[in-house]
Design an enzyme around this catalytic site. Structure first.
Site, short mmCIF file in Angstrom:
data_model
loop_
_atom_site.label_atom_id
_atom_site.label_comp_id
_atom_site.label_asym_id
_atom_site.label_seq_id
_atom_site.Cartn_x
_atom_site.Cartn_y
_atom_site.Cartn_z
N ASP A 109 0.93 -1.14 0.01
CA ASP A 109 -0.02 -0.24 -0.18
C ASP A 109 0.99 1.19 -0.06
O ASP A 109 0.50 2.33 0.61
CB ASP A 109 -0.88 0.14 1.10
CG ASP A 109 -2.14 1.10 1.12
OD1 ASP A 109 -2.52 1.64 -0.08
OD2 ASP A 109 -2.65 1.74 2.03
N ASP A 142 2.79 0.69 -5.26
CA ASP A 142 1.41 0.75 -5.59
C ASP A 142 1.02 1.64 -6.54
O ASP A 142 1.44 1.74 -7.66
CB ASP A 142 0.48 0.93 -4.38
CG ASP A 142 -0.85 0.72 -4.60
OD1 ASP A 142 -1.49 0.14 -5.80
OD2 ASP A 142 -1.84 0.67 -3.38
N ASP A 171 -2.77 8.64 -5.44
CA ASP A 171 -4.11 7.87 -5.19
C ASP A 171 -5.06 8.90 -4.51
O ASP A 171 -4.34 9.68 -3.57
CB ASP A 171 -4.00 6.74 -4.42
CG ASP A 171 -3.82 5.45 -5.31
OD1 ASP A 171 -3.41 5.66 -6.59
OD2 ASP A 171 -3.91 4.45 -4.77
N ARG A 208 -4.25 3.90 -16.05
CA ARG A 208 -4.53 4.89 -14.79
C ARG A 208 -4.15 6.37 -15.31
O ARG A 208 -3.29 6.80 -14.31
CB ARG A 208 -4.65 4.39 -13.27
CG ARG A 208 -5.17 2.91 -13.03
CD ARG A 208 -4.95 2.59 -11.62
NE ARG A 208 -5.53 1.45 -11.48
CZ ARG A 208 -5.51 0.75 -10.00
NH1 ARG A 208 -5.01 1.49 -9.16
NH2 ARG A 208 -6.15 -0.25 -10.16
#
Length: 330
Positions: free
Chosen positions: A121, A146, A150, A201
């Protein structure tokens, strides 16, 4: 449309001119405008004069660096509200772990490098749990365990500008899970960024309203931009240049926790340039909401130029960490 391809260059005339100069949803971020200067004097992970020590202080601070080099973070570095982390005038690389913006507001992060974050994470920059008024500008980000950036859990009014993303898989996530229905409040602007061969992404979006303009996305591995449950993405004057994977836009269907039926998101493309065999992958207009999100709903002016080869050249050379002097604190 404006003629200048690189926006807000005037903000480097004095140190705190940066505050309040973001475009888009994060335009009200003031960072540590009303605080004292905090000088980072060591590359140590913690202790007097460290970046971590400055970020944990509760009062507003404008954080500058008197050293250059790599800061090895042994744990996530939490950034408290009303902070500017200003890397202009030095070269600072953060590695090991990343920054965590959790339940904070008015944070500006400028001119840093992030590389080689490791562990479960571990993102380069996490923005989560109702964080608000955030601006990330001129950062270089690559090779984290990761994500690179985010944005989740009802965090909103965020601008990502002039950043360079490279050597990575899951680049930027906006909306972490279809069960987080509160993420419908999230609003993000991404502009003048270079997604340089990253896999996917750019971003992937759930629920949020996202304005993308004047970005250059090149040689993705799966897709460029992905719309999922109820997201509304306005892609304006971006450059999409495919490698082996030709389709730029992807849609994923998920079910919001408070709905009976699954749904996807919406992408509207205006003035985008699709080159080197790129196919947009846009859905038919019948999938567009009756009152779709448009940037004019939140801001009347923004620096957008046509998607051209000139813009592509600018974004290849003027994104990410920049070797600029630290402006005087006038």
């Amino acid at each position: 449309m404006a003629s200048a391809p690189v926006p807000y260059s005037h903000v480097d005339c004095s140190l705190r001119a940066l505050a309040g100069q973001a475009q888009g949803f994060g335009r009200f971020a003031v960072g540590g405008l009303h605080g004292e200067l905090y000088h980072v004097t060591t590359l140590s992970d913690d202790g007097p004069g460290s970046l971590r020590a400055g970020c944990r202080k509760k009062e507003p601070l404008w954080i500058v660096f008197e050293v250059s080099g790599t800061i090895e973070l042994s744990s996530h570095l939490s950034v408290s509200s009303y902070k500017t982390i200003d890397g202009r005038g030095q070269w600072i690389k953060l590695t090991g772990k990343g920054l965590r913006l959790k339940e904070c507001e008015h944070v500006i992060i400028c001119n840093l490098e992030f590389e080689a974050g490791r562990g479960h994470d571990v993102d380069a920059i996490q923005i989560k749990l109702n964080s608000n008024h955030i601006w990330i500008d001129r950062c270089s980000l690559k090779d984290y365990a990761d994500g690179l950036i985010d944005i989740t859990r009802e965090s909103t009014n965020i601008t990502i500008s002039r950043c360079h993303f490279s050597n990575h898989d899951k680049t930027m996530l906006i909306g972490g899970d279809a069960s987080n229905c509160g993420d419908r409040c999230m609003c993000v602007t991404i502009h003048h960024c270079f997604f340089d061969g990253t896999r996917q992404r750019h971003p992937r979006v759930r629920f949020a309203k996202v304005h993308l303009y004047n970005n250059y996305t090149s040689n993705w591995g799966i897709y460029a931009v992905c719309a999922s449950v109820e997201s509304q993405i306005y892609s304006q004057c971006n450059i999409y240049e495919a490698g082996q994977k030709k389709v730029a836009f992807k849609y994923l269907t998920e079910k919001a926790a408070d709905k009976e039926e699954a749904s996807t998101g919406c992408i509207i493309s205006e003035g985008d340039l699709f080159i080197d065999g790129t196919k947009s992958g846009l859905l038919e207009p019948t999938s567009t909401p009756s009152n779709p999100f448009h940037p004019s709903q939140y801001c009347q002016t923004w620096t957008v130029v046509p998607a051209t080869n000139e813009l592509k050249h600018v974004l290849q050379h003027c994104t990410g960490w920049q070797d600029v002097r630290r402006p005087p604190d006038l």
